[in-house]
Design an enzyme around this catalytic site. Structure first.
Site, short mmCIF file in Angstrom:
data_model
loop_
_atom_site.label_atom_id
_atom_site.label_comp_id
_atom_site.label_asym_id
_atom_site.label_seq_id
_atom_site.Cartn_x
_atom_site.Cartn_y
_atom_site.Cartn_z
N GLY A 386 -4.17 -7.06 -2.11
CA GLY A 386 -3.47 -6.61 -1.01
C GLY A 386 -3.57 -4.89 -0.97
O GLY A 386 -4.36 -4.33 -1.65
N SER A 387 -2.59 -4.39 -0.68
CA SER A 387 -2.47 -2.78 -0.60
C SER A 387 -2.47 -2.12 -1.99
O SER A 387 -3.02 -0.95 -1.97
CB SER A 387 -1.27 -2.27 0.29
N THR A 388 -2.09 -2.60 -2.91
CA THR A 388 -2.32 -2.00 -4.24
C THR A 388 -3.84 -1.82 -4.62
O THR A 388 -4.03 -0.96 -5.39
CB THR A 388 -1.66 -2.89 -5.48
N SER A 442 0.70 3.09 3.71
CA SER A 442 -0.14 1.74 3.27
C SER A 442 -0.90 1.25 4.81
O SER A 442 -0.70 -0.06 5.16
CB SER A 442 0.78 0.61 2.89
#
Length: 674
Positions: A386-388, A442
């Site tokens: 995901g956003s990481t 994000s």
């Protein structure tokens, strides 16, 4: 008057003749033969009538009145004339008995004896010459018994020498089936099976093996329990020294350490992957045993001594591992997540200071837990980050796409590319954000817009440079490399979800390494778990230095650090990750999980994560938190995972005695001002 002469007339009763040998007068066949009368004396001898031929009715003394015969054999006056003499019976012919020659009988006996002795001699030659080797080997097998000499398994310790896995003295219980009478077998089974926790059928099978002199019944029996076994004085049952594995901290770091199974082999974790080094080399000994089951002193013996295993010294810190494990276990219970993990990593050395996961298990009682918990999900489970993952896209566009932290982007709530529509996690009106603002909030749409400034091949190369698609090789078994296909296999729209962390998968350690690289000035140091090995004499051999390579420039890394501080600001997605007195940088992740029932994201749940480092202006530690499918409360990374980061990072900074830098954080522009 002179006595009458013998044979003269007038003799009243002649004297009886001496008894004759009746056997001589018998004919062959048992009948008595009448001897022939001598010719010279027949006329002069007086014939005495037989009493058997006397007339019926005569008295015993009638003979006295009977007329007597004269000397010529004629009857006297008044007597009956004698009948004609019986003819002599013809004697049966006698069969003569001839004795054989004794010399021949002796020779025949000697021949028989010689033949028997030749058979014995032939068999003796066969046994002692022709078949001597085979019988010698059989005799040895009957006398000699193999006894295993186990090697002392190496200990596993943390970085400060605290034992995480250790070897202690134990006993093996064995049986000599030949010494156990059939009538005693049931008693042996009924005594040992409950005492050692064994299946009665298995015990009966072992002690009933024909011809066997040595069979193991149980390994790793505690010495006090072994003494109870010997106290029963069961026939053919004994014990011998060996070792057993113990884990003094119970479930602490169980997913990393693993366990040793009943056969003495590593069954999971480092115990499995490093089994050869830890186990050493077992030895053996052949000893002569008497029919009574006793060792024969000074008997033939062969021996190969065992070689003790080498221990492992890990990079983990016991106290920090305990805190991380406690925090993630509590969070998994609160959120109802399927599992969770926490990683603490030294930015400059790549050393893993804590690898905690939940749910866990006690390796001392591994049989009571599910096999899916035996190995660490930190390396075994692949998930979409995901956003990481957006920091990799950010690094690529800043180095190859001409983007800076202040580059403005007009960001709507959704955007369509080809036949797919992408949107942000929260509905919002079209915004004018800086690239630092895109990262802080994000935004999926803003990340897609920035990624269009580089080619998909460039994006792929940066993902590979940060370690995607390859194992970290820290030594844990079952590690997944994740999934990263080359651009030639991407569909027309794959590049867009890949830019914000979907359609690509990693393990938790790979993602933690990405943030350690950024915190370390763009230099990737390969994660490492093993400091070195230790010998039985206490000697220490350090492990090889981890690989180091420059992934992004130090300037890009510094800019990214400043941008990631904005994530923990009040305008960012993770204010719950802030630590009083310290500057904290990091990134949240909230990724959808593919539902295997439909192969789509609908109904699959979420992965909530947060990865960050501190102090942000002088990074030393990275903490990565991952929760798979939290069901209670918020499923966003800033809510579910960031609080765990804060608790573990605060403890780690204090444990490592890392003071706050005291510097002021930079001002991060979130919104673009035209």
């Amino acid at each position: 008057m002179p006595p009458p002469r013998k044979g003269e007339p007038g003799d009243a009763v002649p004297k009886r003749t001496p008894p004759r040998d009746r056997n001589k007068d018998r004919e062959p066949g048992g009948k008595t033969a009448k001897p022939a009368k001598p010719a010279a004396r027949t006329a002069t001898r007086t014939t005495r009538p037989s009493s058997k031929s006397a007339p019926k009715g005569t008295a015993k003394g009638a003979a006295k009145g009977a007329p007597k015969a004269d000397g010529a054999g004629r009857p006297r006056k008044g007597g009956r004339p004698p009948g004609p003499p019986r003819p002599p019976k013809r004697p049966r012919p006698r069969i003569p008995f001839h004795r054989r020659d004794p010399i021949k009988r002796l020779n025949a006996g000697l021949l028989v004896v010689a033949f028997v002795l030749s058979l014995f001699a032939g068999r003796l030659v066969q046994l002692q010459t022709i078949e001597s080797a085979a019988y010698t080997e059989r005799a040895k097998r009957q006398r000699l018994q193999d006894i295993d000499l186990p090697a002392v398994r190496g200990d596993i310790t943390d970085a400060q020498g605290n034992a995480l896995a250790m070897t202690v003295e134990a006993r093996a219980v064995f049986a000599d089936p030949l010494m156990i009478e059939p009538k005693d077998r049931q008693k042996v089974v009924s005594t040992l099976a409950p005492m050692l926790g064994l299946d009665p059928a298995d015990v009966m099978k072992v002690i009933s093996k024909p011809g066997s002199r040595f069979e193991y019944l149980a390994h790793g029996v505690r010495p006090d329990r072994a003494r109870l076994v010997l106290a029963e004085k069961l026939p053919g049952i004994g014990t011998k020294p060996e070792y057993r594995r113990e884990y003094p901290n119970d479930d602490l770091a169980a997913g990393v350490i693993g366990f040793v199974n009943a056969e003495g082999e590593g069954g999971a974790g480092l115990e499995y992957s490093m089994n050869k080094q830890l186990a050493g080399r077992p030895g053996w000994q052949k000893v002569e045993i008497s029919p009574e089951g006793q060792h024969i002193p000074m008997g033939e013996a062969q021996k190969r001594p065992s070689v003790p295993g080498r221990g492992l010294r890990l990079t983990l810190l016991r106290d920090l591992q305990f805190k991380a494990q406690e925090a993630i276990e509590e969070r998994v219970r609160e959120t109802g997540a399927r599992n969770g993990s926490v990683i603490v990593m030294d930015v400059r050395t790549g050393q893993l200071l804590a690898l905690a996961s939940a749910p866990g298990y006690d390796p001392n009682e591994y049989g009571r837990s599910s096999q899916k918990h035996w190995n660490s999900p930190i390396v075994r489970e692949a998930y979409e980050p995901g956003s990481t993952n957006k920091v990799i896209t950010a690094a690529a566009v800043m180095e190859k796409g001409g983007v800076t932290p202040d580059t403005p982007f007009t960001v709507p709530y959704s955007i369509t590319r080809y036949d797919r529509t992408f949107h942000d996690s929260h509905h919002h009106p079209t915004q004018r954000l800086t690239f630092a603002g895109v990262l802080a909030t994000s935004s999926n749409v803003g990340t897609i817009l920035a990624s269009e400034r580089i080619s998909q091949q460039t994006l792929y190369q940066f993902l590979r440079a940060f370690g995607f698609g390859e194992k970290t090789d820290i030594g844990l078994p079952g590690e997944t490399p994740g999934q990263l296909s080359p651009p030639s296999k991407w569909s027309g729209t794959d590049r867009y979800p890949i830019s914000f962390g979907q359609t690509v998968s990693v393990n938790a350690l790979q993602m933690a390494s990405v943030y350690a690289t950024i915190a370390n000035g763009g230099v990737r140091v390969a994660p490492n778990l093993i400091l070195g090995s230790t010998g039985g004499d206490g000697s220490f051999t350090p492990a090889a230095a981890p690989e180091r390579r420059q992934v992004i420039s130090a300037d890009t890394a510094r800019k990214l650090r400043d941008m990631l501080e904005g994530v923990t600001s009040k305008e960012g997605t993770a204010p719950k990750a802030r630590i009083k007195g310290y500057r904290v940088a990091g990134k949240t992740g909230t990724a959808e999980i593919v539902n295997p029932a439909c192969g789509c994201y609908r109904g699959g749940g979420y992965t909530a994560s947060f990865a960050g480092f501190a102090p942000a202006d002088d990074p030393q530690l990275v903490v990565q938190v991952v929760l798979q499918d939290p069901r209670r409360g918020s499923h966003y990374g800033g809510d579910a995972a960031a609080p765990v980061f804060r608790d573990v990072m605060s403890f780690a900074l204090q444990t490592r005695k890392i003071p706050p830098t005291g510097s002021k954080p930079p001002t991060v522009k979130i919104y673009a001002r035209d």
